[in-house]
Design a protein around this motif. Structure first.
Motif, PDB file in Angstrom:
ATOM      1  N   ARG A  44       0.837  -1.195   0.000  1.00 24.06           N
ATOM      2  CA  ARG A  44       0.000   0.000   0.000  1.00 24.06           C
ATOM      3  C   ARG A  44       0.879   1.254   0.000  1.00 24.06           C
ATOM      4  O   ARG A  44       1.886   1.305   0.689  1.00 24.06           O
ATOM      5  N   THR A  45       0.425   2.257  -0.739  1.00 28.34           N
ATOM      6  CA  THR A  45       1.212   3.488  -0.839  1.00 28.34           C
ATOM      7  C   THR A  45       0.546   4.673  -0.165  1.00 28.34           C
ATOM      8  O   THR A  45       1.113   5.766  -0.135  1.00 28.34           O
ATOM      9  N   ASP A  46      -0.677   4.484   0.351  1.00 22.88           N
ATOM     10  CA  ASP A  46      -1.358   5.588   1.026  1.00 22.88           C
ATOM     11  C   ASP A  46      -2.059   5.050   2.259  1.00 22.88           C
ATOM     12  O   ASP A  46      -2.383   3.871   2.340  1.00 22.88           O
ATOM     13  N   PRO A  47      -2.306   5.912   3.251  1.00 27.19           N
ATOM     14  CA  PRO A  47      -2.922   5.463   4.502  1.00 27.19           C
ATOM     15  C   PRO A  47      -4.281   4.812   4.309  1.00 27.19           C
ATOM     16  O   PRO A  47      -4.667   3.917   5.056  1.00 27.19           O
ATOM     17  N   ALA A  48      -5.031   5.256   3.302  1.00 27.99           N
ATOM     18  CA  ALA A  48      -6.357   4.694   3.061  1.00 27.99           C
ATOM     19  C   ALA A  48      -6.291   3.325   2.399  1.00 27.99           C
ATOM     20  O   ALA A  48      -7.295   2.615   2.336  1.00 27.99           O
ATOM     21  N   GLY A  49      -5.110   2.967   1.890  1.00 23.84           N
ATOM     22  CA  GLY A  49      -4.946   1.653   1.278  1.00 23.84           C
ATOM     23  C   GLY A  49      -5.623   1.495  -0.063  1.00 23.84           C
ATOM     24  O   GLY A  49      -5.958   0.383  -0.473  1.00 23.84           O
ATOM     25  N   THR A  51      -4.295   2.462  -3.083  1.00 22.68           N
ATOM     26  CA  THR A  51      -3.364   2.179  -4.177  1.00 22.68           C
ATOM     27  C   THR A  51      -2.241   1.278  -3.667  1.00 22.68           C
ATOM     28  O   THR A  51      -1.885   1.297  -2.494  1.00 22.68           O
ATOM     29  N   TRP A  52      -1.695   0.518  -4.605  1.00 22.17           N
ATOM     30  CA  TRP A  52      -0.655  -0.450  -4.281  1.00 22.17           C
ATOM     31  C   TRP A  52       0.528  -0.249  -5.231  1.00 22.17           C
ATOM     32  O   TRP A  52       0.338  -0.004  -6.420  1.00 22.17           O
ATOM     33  N   THR A 278      -9.494  -3.126  -4.042  1.00 20.02           N
ATOM     34  CA  THR A 278      -8.386  -2.325  -4.567  1.00 20.02           C
ATOM     35  C   THR A 278      -7.215  -3.170  -5.059  1.00 20.02           C
ATOM     36  O   THR A 278      -6.566  -2.816  -6.053  1.00 20.02           O
TER      37      THR A 278
END
Length: 643
Positions: A44-49, A51-52, A278
């Protein structure tokens, strides 16, 4: 053809995978050398998960090497045991591969384990270090450190301990890691996996690199083509605990097979649904509990949208269609008729494709393990376009023992023995297993090892039977058999499995040892209960609403119990039951990390409720006891208790 001791012919033996010459970490290095730019893991690349980002095979190898250098600098040596007490996350995979690369042994511990369990495992395994996830785990380990003189390191992931290890290892040459990795043998111990401990202290199962690799390589050799469409890299979301051998098996299938693997640390329905949407896996590795929760989520969403009746018709059509296809596949029927095909096509457009889209839209199939999947649920998933291969295995067999043959799935069974694995059923119904995935033995318990391994055969403790086509069905655990005061033997698993199919029921445990009849303790699904209450009285508060709700729930749960009773004889049926105020959970010690019931703990905690249940039944007039619906004590106000 091979005879597995049941007198039935089996499928032709497939390739059992490549010959293994080293340890589990070798696959990370081999893939990096062969296909360095292959996406191996998605993070995961963002806190909300939402994007990967991919981690290539080369990047993964380099991170494993850097961490292994830090472990060497911290005096972790070949044969040392290091515990990992964390949820399923990226660092778990890197850390385990780094430990295996230097010949160390991994001791998985579930992150919600109690102080007593943690102390027992760390001491019994003689761990020299433990890696934990957060401050709560630090406090748990810290409270028992005084009794663990061999424990030298406690590393916390959330405070950057792995980065510190990497920095500490900078002076160590990378060639040192290669030198250590090359002397790891296939039969060296890789993991000491502690059994779930449904009763008593858990036992440490010593599993070699070969033990763990064998079922993975066999599955890849014979079933890899089923996990993604041709030309698409398989993608698997790992969400089951790596503290359980099934989770480790999924990890190794991905690493050894060149699959793209994502990690989801949360096992609740909302987090999992978001991650699936996602990450967009091509294949699911799950346990029945997860597949049940996803089904209930689909049903709840449909009812909330006012399409509950449509969904239920679509479910029946999916099951009928899948059953007709299964019979045709097994040579027992002509396949779906014209009308059924037409209905299935219409529901695919209106319902099934939306369900597949909710799982990411790319799921090609699934495996269910840990416990048997109910036949109706297996047919539902197959009918919506996600065939589920049910499998069987246990900690002592490094995971896989049986699975459905590709293209010959048979719902309600756990398939046939994997190539290279011998399975037979003893006279008393116990399943015996022999093969290269069977464990090395229990750590520090030679007597238990001798009891489990008899002339090369592992006594699994599970009860089962083969059908005429060589498919195995699990009917329960030998130690779980209930004997009523009338002398009737009852296997509880099938009844419990059938009860869980009902959307309102989350878990059930059947009781009745030395009692006049079979009873059940039932917990309700909190989310579905709230949803059900909303549907029942959508118009708002009305006089006497609580009483009507209570009566309606009594009838609904009683119908669920009556439906379960149709699968057994009258003498085996549930005659009394009680709904409990809290769910069985890993955190309250009533479920194992692999979501199995801790029966002894449950019956101890609810001894008073069990006694009261049978006493209430004894007070019910004889004419009421003859009714088809099971009895429920009038004092059992579920809504008041479940709020």
């Amino acid at each position: 053809m091979r005879d597995f001791g049941n007198g039935r012919p089996t499928a032709p033996v497939l390739s059992e995978g490549p010959v293994m010459t080293g340890g589990l970490a070798d696959s990370v290095f081999d893939t990096a050398n062969r296909a360095p730019d292959l996406p191996q893991i998605a993070r995961r690349t963002d806190p909300a998960g939402m994007t990967w980002a991919p981690v290539t095979a080369r990047q993964l190898r380099d991170q494993v090497v850097d961490l292994a250098r830090g472990l060497i600098a911290s005096a972790i040596r070949p044969g040392n045991r290091v515990a990992v007490m964390a949820r399923t996350r990226y660092e778990w995979t890197v850390l385990s591969c780094a430990l295996w690369a230097i010949g160390a042994e991994v001791v998985p511990i579930h992150p919600t384990s109690s102080h007593e369990q943690v102390e027992w495992i760390l001491r019994d395994a003689s761990c020299v270090a433990v890696v934990v996830e957060d401050e709560q785990a630090i406090m748990t380990v810290g409270s028992v450190c005084a009794s663990l003189p061999l424990l030298r390191h406690v590393w916390q992931l959330d405070t950057g301990a792995l980065d510190e290890l990497v920095e500490r290892g900078r002076p160590v040459p990378a060639t040192t890691v290669d030198s250590l990795r090359r002397i790891v043998l296939p039969d060296s111990t890789a993991v000491v996996a502690y059994t779930s401990g449904t009763s008593g202290h858990p036992r440490g199962c010593a599993l070699s690199h070969r033990n763990l690799a064998t079922p993975c390589d066999t599955l890849l050799a014979g079933w890899a083509h089923t996990v993604a469409p041709p030309g698409v890299q398989p993608a698997v979301l790992a969400f089951l605990p790596f503290s359980h051998v099934y989770g480790l098996m999924i990890q190794q299938v991905c690493l050894r097979g060149g699959f793209l693997m994502g990690h989801e640390p949360e096992l609740n329905a909302e987090a999992l649904a978001s991650a699936l949407l996602t990450f967009r896996p091509t294949y699911l590795y799950a346990v029945p509990y997860v597949l049940e929760k996803l089904y209930k989520k689909f049903l709840r969403a449909a009812q909330q949208a006012g399409r509950g009746a449509l969904f239920e018709r679509a479910v029946r059509t999916a099951q009928d269609y899948a059953l007709a296809v299964e019979r045709q596949r097994l040579g027992a029927g002509p396949g779906p008729g014209f009308d059924l095909k037409l209905q299935h096509t219409l529901y695919d457009r209106a319902v099934y494709r939306k369900l597949r889209a909710a799982l990411g839209g790319r799921v090609y199939g699934a495996v269910s393990g840990g416990s048997p999947l109910h036949r109706e649920l297996g047919l539902f998933y197959a009918g919506i376009g996600i065939p589920v291969n049910d499998g069987y295995g246990l900690t002592e067999t490094s995971g896989g023992v049986t699975v459905h043959p590709a293209g010959r799935e048979k719902s309600g069974t756990v398939g046939r023995p994997l190539p290279g694995i011998d399975v037979r059923v003893a006279e008393d119904g116990e399943i015996l297993v022999r093969g290269p995935s069977v464990f090395q033995g229990y750590v520090n318990d030679e007597h238990a090892t001798d009891m489990a391994l008899r002339d090369g055969w592992l006594a699994t403790g599970d009860i089962g039977q083969f059908d005429s086509e060589g498919y195995l069905t699990i009917t329960g655990r030998k130690k779980d058999i209930i004997v009523t005061s009338g002398g009737k033997s009852v296997a509880p698993a099938a009844l419990e499995e059938r009860l869980r199919v009902h959307p309102l029921i989350q878990q059930a445990v059947v009781v009745g040892d030395n009692r006049p009849c079979v009873g059940a303790l039932i917990t309700l699904d909190p989310e579905f209960l709230a949803h059900w209450r909303g549907l029942l009285f959508a118009q708002g508060d009305t006089p006497g609403r609580d009483a009507r709700e209570e009566n309606a729930l009594r009838q609904e749960v009683a119908r669920a119990v009556a439906a379960a009773n149709t699968t057994v004889s009258r003498s085996e049926s549930i005659r009394v039951f009680r709904v409990l105020p809290e769910p069985f959970d890993v955190t309250n010690g009533l479920l194992t990390p692999s979501m199995k019931l801790r029966r002894d703990a449950i019956t101890r905690r609810y001894a008073v409720e069990i006694d009261a249940m049978y006493q209430s039944s004894a007070r019910i007039p004889r004419e009421r006891r003859s009714e088809e619906l099971p009895t429920w004590d009038d004092s059992d106000d579920v809504f008041r208790r479940a709020r």
